[in-house]
Write an enzyme that holds these catalytic residues in place. Sequence first.
Site, PDB file in Angstrom:
ATOM      1  N   LEU A   1      -1.843   1.732   2.861  1.00  0.00           N
ATOM      2  CA  LEU A   1      -2.945   1.276   3.694  1.00  0.00           C
ATOM      3  C   LEU A   1      -2.437   0.099   4.510  1.00  0.00           C
ATOM      4  O   LEU A   1      -1.695  -0.738   3.991  1.00  0.00           O
ATOM      5  CB  LEU A   1      -4.135   0.829   2.833  1.00  0.00           C
ATOM      6  N   ASP A   2      -2.837   0.019   5.789  1.00  0.00           N
ATOM      7  CA  ASP A   2      -2.366  -1.100   6.596  1.00  0.00           C
ATOM      8  C   ASP A   2      -2.983  -2.404   6.096  1.00  0.00           C
ATOM      9  O   ASP A   2      -3.900  -2.407   5.280  1.00  0.00           O
ATOM     10  CB  ASP A   2      -2.604  -0.861   8.087  1.00  0.00           C
ATOM     11  N   GLN A   3      -2.482  -3.498   6.596  1.00  0.00           N
ATOM     12  CA  GLN A   3      -2.845  -4.812   6.056  1.00  0.00           C
ATOM     13  C   GLN A   3      -4.343  -5.074   6.111  1.00  0.00           C
ATOM     14  O   GLN A   3      -4.917  -5.663   5.184  1.00  0.00           O
ATOM     15  CB  GLN A   3      -2.090  -5.907   6.819  1.00  0.00           C
ATOM     16  N   ALA A   4      -5.012  -4.624   7.159  1.00  0.00           N
ATOM     17  CA  ALA A   4      -6.433  -4.921   7.324  1.00  0.00           C
ATOM     18  C   ALA A   4      -7.346  -3.930   6.603  1.00  0.00           C
ATOM     19  O   ALA A   4      -8.537  -4.189   6.455  1.00  0.00           O
ATOM     20  CB  ALA A   4      -6.788  -4.943   8.808  1.00  0.00           C
ATOM     21  N   THR A   5      -6.802  -2.805   6.158  1.00  0.00           N
ATOM     22  CA  THR A   5      -7.626  -1.764   5.549  1.00  0.00           C
ATOM     23  C   THR A   5      -7.822  -2.017   4.064  1.00  0.00           C
ATOM     24  O   THR A   5      -6.908  -2.457   3.367  1.00  0.00           O
ATOM     25  CB  THR A   5      -7.000  -0.377   5.789  1.00  0.00           C
TER      26      THR A   5
END
Length: 253
Positions: free
Chosen positions: A115-119
């Site tokens: 998952l990307d950093q903001a997700t």
Amino acid sequence: MTGAADAVTGPDRGERLQKFIARAGVASRRRAEALIVSGRVRVNGRTATVLGTRVRPEVDEVVVDGVRVRPGPVRWVMLNKPAGFLTTRRDDRGRDTVYDLLPESLRGLVHVGRLDQATEGLLLFTNDGEVAHLLAHPRYGVERQYRARVAGTPSAAVLRRLVSGVRLEDGVARARRARLLTRDPPCAVLELVLTEGRKREVRRMCRAVGHPVRQLERVRFGPIRLRGLARGEWRELGKAEMAALEKLRASGS
């Protein structure tokens, strides 16, 4: 044994070597195949380079890069990832990673996809390379379900476009399903189900149709749903969840 496909003969022909290596958590099945072909795997003291080689784990000695492979108990862990954490084992810039949220005893597990950093939301960890590969590889079409809070309120036409296909810089991306869950002007919440797992795919699709993501959470990965965890908490998968993953293994074999 070099080049020989039959390490095991007789009625019990064991399991394929690459499957055994993946099940032991050494590598994904695809990576295990590459290790075998490149001559980095030995069975009972002899190099095995044929992908059809079969072994009996309780009898045969399998060595990868000089280290004997000994499958331990399969472990699966679910984390409810908060925003702001990187899905990587370590970061050269000292930023927080998802492994900082796990105890030391679990930090040898590998994350399944990312998952990307903001997700936020569901992230799985395991030592079962075979099922991890089945979950993460686009070839198997395993569903990922997301809740996305987006700017504006997407129309029915926009939802149809998300399903029929949105052209991105790396090709057309399609949601298997897209529906509007709630309206909360100036935003709305969408449920999206995808199968490819491309980098930042949900965010790029929503931006392309004019409704950029404000908050994104993964709530399901294949048969596993995010349940009973606060942000930043983890737990071992239960018996029913493990059984669902074994069913996935059987279907992908």
